[in-house]
Design a protein around this motif. Structure first.
Motif, PDB file in Angstrom:
ATOM      1  N   GLU A 156       5.847   5.514  -4.606  1.00 54.90           N
ATOM      2  CA  GLU A 156       6.875   5.255  -5.609  1.00 54.90           C
ATOM      3  C   GLU A 156       6.321   4.778  -6.941  1.00 54.90           C
ATOM      4  N   LEU A 157       5.297   3.924  -6.904  1.00 55.76           N
ATOM      5  CA  LEU A 157       4.794   3.339  -8.137  1.00 55.76           C
ATOM      6  C   LEU A 157       4.294   4.397  -9.109  1.00 55.76           C
ATOM      7  N   SER A 158       3.599   5.408  -8.616  1.00 59.02           N
ATOM      8  CA  SER A 158       3.066   6.453  -9.501  1.00 59.02           C
ATOM      9  C   SER A 158       4.201   7.209 -10.199  1.00 59.02           C
ATOM     10  N   LYS A 159       5.292   7.428  -9.485  1.00 60.21           N
ATOM     11  CA  LYS A 159       6.442   8.101 -10.084  1.00 60.21           C
ATOM     12  C   LYS A 159       7.060   7.239 -11.189  1.00 60.21           C
ATOM     13  N   LEU A 180       9.217  -1.583 -12.276  1.00 60.36           N
ATOM     14  CA  LEU A 180       7.801  -1.370 -12.001  1.00 60.36           C
ATOM     15  C   LEU A 180       7.211  -2.482 -11.137  1.00 60.36           C
ATOM     16  N   GLU A 181       7.924  -3.592 -10.998  1.00 61.14           N
ATOM     17  CA  GLU A 181       7.435  -4.722 -10.220  1.00 61.14           C
ATOM     18  C   GLU A 181       8.248  -4.949  -8.948  1.00 61.14           C
ATOM     19  N   LEU A 182       9.159  -4.042  -8.638  1.00 67.30           N
ATOM     20  CA  LEU A 182      10.099  -4.306  -7.556  1.00 67.30           C
ATOM     21  C   LEU A 182       9.980  -3.284  -6.429  1.00 67.30           C
ATOM     22  N   ILE A 183       9.845  -3.808  -5.206  1.00 67.00           N
ATOM     23  CA  ILE A 183       9.837  -2.974  -4.006  1.00 67.00           C
ATOM     24  C   ILE A 183      11.077  -3.320  -3.196  1.00 67.00           C
ATOM     25  N   GLU A 210       0.827  -1.206   0.000  1.00 64.85           N
ATOM     26  CA  GLU A 210       0.000   0.000   0.000  1.00 64.85           C
ATOM     27  C   GLU A 210       0.862   1.256   0.000  1.00 64.85           C
ATOM     28  N   LYS A 211       1.923   1.252   0.778  1.00 60.02           N
ATOM     29  CA  LYS A 211       2.831   2.414   0.831  1.00 60.02           C
ATOM     30  C   LYS A 211       3.510   2.623  -0.519  1.00 60.02           C
TER      31      LYS A 211
END
Length: 449
Positions: free
Chosen positions: A25-28, A136-139, A19-20
């Motif tokens: 970060e994902l939107s950027k 785009l798939e990595l946290i 969720e964080k």
């Protein structure tokens, strides 16, 4: 990258992290990806009904990425080692994983997103595999301690089955395990569906940083890109307005439509004007077009300044610039590409760290599989900039040094020579062949009457 003091892999923490990440970060990263695809902000612009609405998006992001990546690693990196057996076995693994293409794609991700990533594992046949992971798939979850090591890397993506059912999937990699979580579209919580042990005592995902700040090469010029798109689109709109110019005919009162406050009549008149593009006025006399004045010089100067600033602040030379015309010397070319070199130096620093970690992890698998004790520090990597060469200048330099430095060093100066050892072997074979011919010729000559 998310910095924490500690992190435990469980469904509650996974939900919080996802969720964080999704809200920040994902939107950027998605925005950077869209700009690389040339889906710029201008493509979403709307105008008043019936007004020209050109949406000219300029692919500066792709240009910057291609130029930066091509200059940095367009010529594949070369590996060297004093242990030839070790280098040979290591190179076989890299070749099996198409290292040249892999490195280029990772470098491209670095330029696009600020970092690239890969995972190392062994497949069911115990073959070492290296695969790129999309940013785009990595946290990434890093320790906030001074060494900033990766505590956990999460691959988060969505899967869709043949019926269109969507499932959120998380694969969490820590120092020991790979834990898999799933969440269906109508569910609110992740559930653990599998856990397996990997072959390393650390996270097997390697990060390649574009720079210390982990920023994209075009991230700082997005607003300039938007301004350029707007200016280009407005210019196209002005041209459309000019093509749709109204003609004013003065002194033709008998042709003027009777317009009052009736809405239908006003609408009809507006439609007639749009269709015929002619207006009539009763006073005076004469005819002329009603057009908007366009200051072409000021508009073009503004766009040229924006174009120049985009190249300057992205550290990417404009090869269409007349400054790059002509047969420039090697020194002149290097001088004009100084900004590109500064960027490439930062990339090389981050890429070298990633390649060294790749070498370390792959070597661990090699030592286990072959019962060896290879030392990963014995392999070094050299980068060569993909810069246009003045071949005549290079040849003269090599010839002038032929009596000063070794043949190996001279061959290393030639960009077209990929394998110096192989070239030296060929030279030696040719020398032996020529020596044999000379011997036979001399033998025939001495034996002749």
């Amino acid at each position: 990258m998310i910095y924490l003091s500690e992190f435990e892999v469980n469904k509650t923490n996974i939900k919080k992290i996802v969720e964080k990440y999704s809200s920040n970060e994902l939107s950027k990263l998605e925005k950077l990806s869209e700009y690389y695809k040339n889906n710029n902000e201008i493509t979403n612009r709307s105008m008043k009904k019936d007004a020209p609405n050109n949406k000219l998006a300029s692919a500066y992001a792709k240009y910057v990425v291609k130029m930066q990546t091509g200059y940095f690693i367009g010529i594949p990196a070369k590996h060297k080692s004093s242990d030839e057996e070790y280098l040979s076995e290591y190179t076989k693994i890299l070749d099996d994983n198409f290292e040249k293409s892999l490195n280029y794609e990772i470098a491209k991700d670095m330029s696009k997103f600020g970092f690239g990533a890969e995972i190392i594992y062994q497949n069911e046949k115990a073959i070492t595999k290296i695969k790129k992971i999309s940013p785009l798939e990595l946290i990434l979850i890093a320790s906030n301690k001074i060494d900033e090591f990766i505590m956990c890397a999460i691959r988060y993506y969505r899967s869709k089955d043949i019926d269109g059912n969507v499932t959120d999937i998380v694969e969490a990699y820590d120092n020991t395990y790979i834990t898999r979580f799933e969440k269906a579209k109508n569910e609110t919580e992740f559930k653990e569906v599998g856990k397996s042990e990997h072959l390393f005592d650390e996270v097997p995902i390697i990060i390649y940083k574009n720079n210390v700040e982990m920023t994209s090469d075009f991230e700082d010029v997005i607003e300039l890109n938007n301004a350029y798109d707007t200016s280009q689109s407005n210019t196209a709109n002005d041209i459309d307005y000019f093509n749709d110019a109204y003609m004013i005919v003065e002194g033709a009162s008998e042709l003027v439509e009777d317009i009052d406050d009736d809405t239908d009549k006003v609408q009809k008149t507006a439609e007639t004007l749009k269709k015929n593009r002619v207006m009539y006025f009763p006073d005076g006399g004469g005819a002329k077009f009603l057009v908007k004045d366009i200051n072409d010089a000021a508009t073009e100067n503004y766009k040229n300044r924006l174009n120049s600033d985009i190249h300057k602040f992205s550290l990417t030379p404009d090869l269409a610039d007349e400054k790059f015309a002509g047969n420039l010397s090697g020194i002149a070319i290097k001088f004009k590409t100084i900004p590109l070199e500064q960027s490439a130096t930062e990339k090389e620093n981050g890429f070298t760290i990633g390649l060294k970690k790749r070498c370390e992890l792959v070597t661990k698998l090699m030592n286990t599989k072959f019962n060896k004790d290879y030392d990963y520090t014995l392999i070094t990597t050299e980068f060569t900039r993909n810069l246009p060469q003045n071949e005549g200048e290079t040849t003269n330099t090599i010839l002038s040094l032929s009596n000063v430095i070794s043949k190996r060093t001279l061959l290393e100066l030639l960009p077209q020579i990929e394998d110096v050892d192989e070239e030296l072997k060929r030279l030696e074979e040719e020398k032996d062949e020529y020596d044999q011919r000379d011997f036979e010729i001399n033998k025939d000559y001495t034996q002749s009457p």
